[in-house]
Design an enzyme around this catalytic site. Structure first.
Site, PDB file in Angstrom:
ATOM      1  N   ARG A  24       0.837  -1.207   0.000  1.00 33.92           N
ATOM      2  CA  ARG A  24       0.000   0.000   0.000  1.00 33.92           C
ATOM      3  C   ARG A  24       0.865   1.247   0.000  1.00 33.92           C
ATOM      4  NH1 ARG A  24      -3.225   0.708   5.239  1.00 33.92           N
ATOM      5  NH2 ARG A  24      -4.095  -1.303   4.683  1.00 33.92           N
ATOM      6  N   SER A 112      -8.442  -0.159   0.199  1.00 37.10           N
ATOM      7  CA  SER A 112      -9.275  -0.512   1.354  1.00 37.10           C
ATOM      8  C   SER A 112     -10.003   0.706   1.927  1.00 37.10           C
ATOM      9  CB  SER A 112      -8.412  -1.207   2.405  1.00 37.10           C
ATOM     10  OG  SER A 112      -9.225  -1.737   3.419  1.00 37.10           O
ATOM     11  N   HIS A 113      -9.789   1.014   3.191  1.00 42.78           N
ATOM     12  CA  HIS A 113     -10.521   2.107   3.860  1.00 42.78           C
ATOM     13  C   HIS A 113      -9.701   3.393   3.902  1.00 42.78           C
ATOM     14  CE1 HIS A 113      -7.954  -0.047   6.635  1.00 42.78           C
ATOM     15  NE2 HIS A 113      -7.778   1.104   7.244  1.00 42.78           N
ATOM     16  N   LYS A 122      -3.921  -6.554  -2.356  1.00 44.12           N
ATOM     17  CA  LYS A 122      -4.050  -7.680  -1.430  1.00 44.12           C
ATOM     18  C   LYS A 122      -3.881  -8.947  -2.256  1.00 44.12           C
ATOM     19  CE  LYS A 122      -6.961  -5.340   1.944  1.00 44.12           C
ATOM     20  NZ  LYS A 122      -8.320  -5.086   2.469  1.00 44.12           N
ATOM     21  N   ASP A 246     -16.615  -0.878   4.694  1.00 41.79           N
ATOM     22  CA  ASP A 246     -15.424  -0.088   4.392  1.00 41.79           C
ATOM     23  C   ASP A 246     -15.241  -0.056   2.867  1.00 41.79           C
ATOM     24  OD1 ASP A 246     -14.200  -2.577   3.843  1.00 41.79           O
ATOM     25  OD2 ASP A 246     -12.283  -1.926   4.652  1.00 41.79           O
ATOM     26  N   ASP A 248     -13.540  -1.408   0.614  1.00 40.16           N
ATOM     27  CA  ASP A 248     -13.447  -2.601  -0.225  1.00 40.16           C
ATOM     28  C   ASP A 248     -14.262  -3.776   0.310  1.00 40.16           C
ATOM     29  OD1 ASP A 248     -11.663  -3.032   1.888  1.00 40.16           O
ATOM     30  OD2 ASP A 248     -10.368  -4.309   0.671  1.00 40.16           O
ATOM     31  N   ASP A 250     -14.480  -5.604   3.069  1.00 36.48           N
ATOM     32  CA  ASP A 250     -14.084  -6.716   3.927  1.00 36.48           C
ATOM     33  C   ASP A 250     -14.276  -6.388   5.415  1.00 36.48           C
ATOM     34  OD1 ASP A 250     -11.951  -4.983   4.181  1.00 36.48           O
ATOM     35  OD2 ASP A 250     -10.430  -6.386   3.432  1.00 36.48           O
ATOM     36  N   ARG A 251     -14.808  -5.180   5.697  1.00 39.13           N
ATOM     37  CA  ARG A 251     -15.117  -4.838   7.085  1.00 39.13           C
ATOM     38  C   ARG A 251     -16.517  -4.264   7.186  1.00 39.13           C
ATOM     39  NH1 ARG A 251     -11.889  -1.160   9.830  1.00 39.13           N
ATOM     40  NH2 ARG A 251     -11.249  -0.123   7.932  1.00 39.13           N
TER      41      ARG A 251
END
Ligand SMILES: [Zn+2]
Length: 466
Positions: A24, A112-113, A122, A246, A248, A250-251
């Site tokens: 990242r 992601s977030h 990822k 979030d 992407d 995954d949360r």
């Protein structure tokens, strides 16, 4: 966004982008298209070494994702890997591809977030998270520059409908619910539109247009301020609950009908109860930051609680190793292997939650109020020099061990006293220490905080403002 990050003979990544669980960086500053190309070529070698030939590639809705994805696909293909491009979607859709398309690896382009100018990757190899030393090795392979060459075949696979159908198939509620959903303009938007058309109930969608600038709010449901819009909409529509994702997917973040936030560990008590009912004795994993209430509830319901290290890749690996049907983190990563594939998919977790509530006479707010009352701090993060962070935790652990404290040291130190517990751990990804404390009442919590502050002071660290 073009800059040759390479050097004659090899490619050097900015050292800050090869992180513990992912790759990242800030686009145009530490992360460039040339990095995506080199990553594709380096990862192709890992895939080939594992005996693989095919990979799936997905991307989120960030403005820089199309270019990074194209370079990544080019790198993989130039090194002889066949690529199935699944297009825009949440990270769990890429995991779904890795589990169902008969590929050997998966790569997701996602920030992601994180803020809009971030992006990253990822990786999954043979259905397992690719992290830690494996990620460092990609840097070594790229630096040597001795990439494999070949001509992998690139194809496009339409997967979004199949992914959504698979999730909707596990909805098992009996009573229709009113739900407000907040996609936060993240990569879940289109999946969410289709998913909510497939399940009963009344659904109100917020920020479902995928927009990499994130105009409404930051797509991170662990920050209270990012849930304000959802909370207001839940009240306005008199909804049973609100669900946020979030960037992407995954949360997950959840609020009840009174607009109270349920943190990952509170949500897990309800999800765990459902899984344990179907699988008595099942081992349920939660990370060291989770409330004691969760571990006690799992045991009380006849399950086997397992406290494990924080980190979505670490939890996923442990889960696979011991065949646990469910795991969850405070951060909102929820992993279902029960009826599913064992990866963190917030859309899937949402559907299971709706099923539980749709079969229950109690509302989410009532289920929440049945949990034993405790007072706790949120996750407290405070700066500590990179070179000192692990040493501080070791010093605290050693002093406490000598003093005969009751503790767990699988990830930092988690100390249990008659007042409750407190945790001190070093972040794997940032120069920060993380602390949390939980007690039966406010006075007990004060005592725990004082002990923690004393321990930090003994190691020369200014305690955080509790
Ligand atoms: Zn995420």
């Amino acid at each position: 966004m073009s800059k040759a990050g390479g050097r004659a003979g090899g490619h050097r990544f900015d050292p800050t982008i090869l992180r513990e669980y992912d790759i990242r960086g800030t686009v145009g500053t530490t992360l460039f298209e040339a990095d995506a190309l080199a990553l594709g070529r380096a990862f192709a070698q890992c895939i080939a070494e594992a005996g693989g030939t095919r990979a799936a590639v997905g991307r989120d809705g960030r403005l820089s994702s199309p270019e990074l994805e194209a370079a990544l696909v080019q790198g993989l293909s130039q090194s002889g890997i066949d690529v199935a491009r699944i297009g825009v979607g949440p990270t769990p859709m890429l995991y779904f591809a890795a589990c169902t398309l008969g590929v050997d690896a998966g790569l997701m382009v996602t920030g992601s977030h994180n803020p809009a100018d971030y992006n990253g990757f990822k990786l999954v190899l043979q259905k397992r998270s690719f992290y830690g030393a494996d990620i460092q090795r990609l840097g070594e392979i790229a630096a040597k520059g001795a990439f494999r060459s070949g001509g992998g075949v690139v194809s496009t696979v339409e997967l979004l409908d199949k992914y959504v159908e698979r999730i909707a198939a596990d909805y098992d509620g009996k009573r229709p619910l009113t739900v407000v959903w907040d996609a936060g303009n993240g990569a879940t938007g289109e999946a969410l539109v289709r998913l909510t058309q497939k399940i009963p109930g009344k659904h109100f969608l917020l920020n479902e247009a995928i927009d990499g600038r994130f105009p409404a709010h930051h797509p991170d449901p662990t920050e209270t301020k990012n849930l304000a819009q959802l909370q207001a909409a839940v009240k306005q529509h008199r909804a049973d609950l609100g669900i946020a994702f979030d960037g992407d997917g995954d949360r997950i973040g959840v609020v009840d009908a009174q607009a109270r936030i349920l943190w990952g560990d509170q949500l897990m008590t309800m999800l765990a109860a459902d899984v344990i009912r179907a699988k008595p004795g099942a081992t349920i994993i939660a990370d060291v930051k989770a409330s004691q209430v969760l571990f006690d509830e799992i045991a009380r319901l006849g399950g086997t609680p397992l406290m494990w290290r924080t980190g979505h890749s670490i939890i996923k690996s442990k889960m696979a190793e011991i065949s646990a049907p469910l795991a969850g983190e405070m951060s909102g990563h929820i992993f279902y292997a029960d009826r599913y594939y064992g990866y963190d998919d917030a859309l899937y977790a949402a559907i299971r939650l709706l099923g539980i509530l749709g079969r229950s006479d109690a509302s989410l707010a009532q289920l929440r109020d049945r949990l034993p009352a405790v007072v706790n701090t949120p996750e407290l993060r405070f700066p500590c020099e990179e070179s000192r962070k692990f040493a501080v935790v070791s010093e605290v652990r050693d002093r406490l061990k000598k003093a005969g404290a009751e503790m767990t040291d699988i990830d930092g130190v988690r100390v249990k006293t008659k007042d409750g517990w407190w945790l001190l751990r070093a972040s794997n990804t940032q120069a920060v220490l993380v602390a949390r404390a939980e007690a039966r009442d406010a006075a007990a919590l004060e005592r725990l905080k004082r002990t923690l502050a004393r321990e930090l002071a003994s190691s020369g660290i200014e305690p955080p403002a509790f």
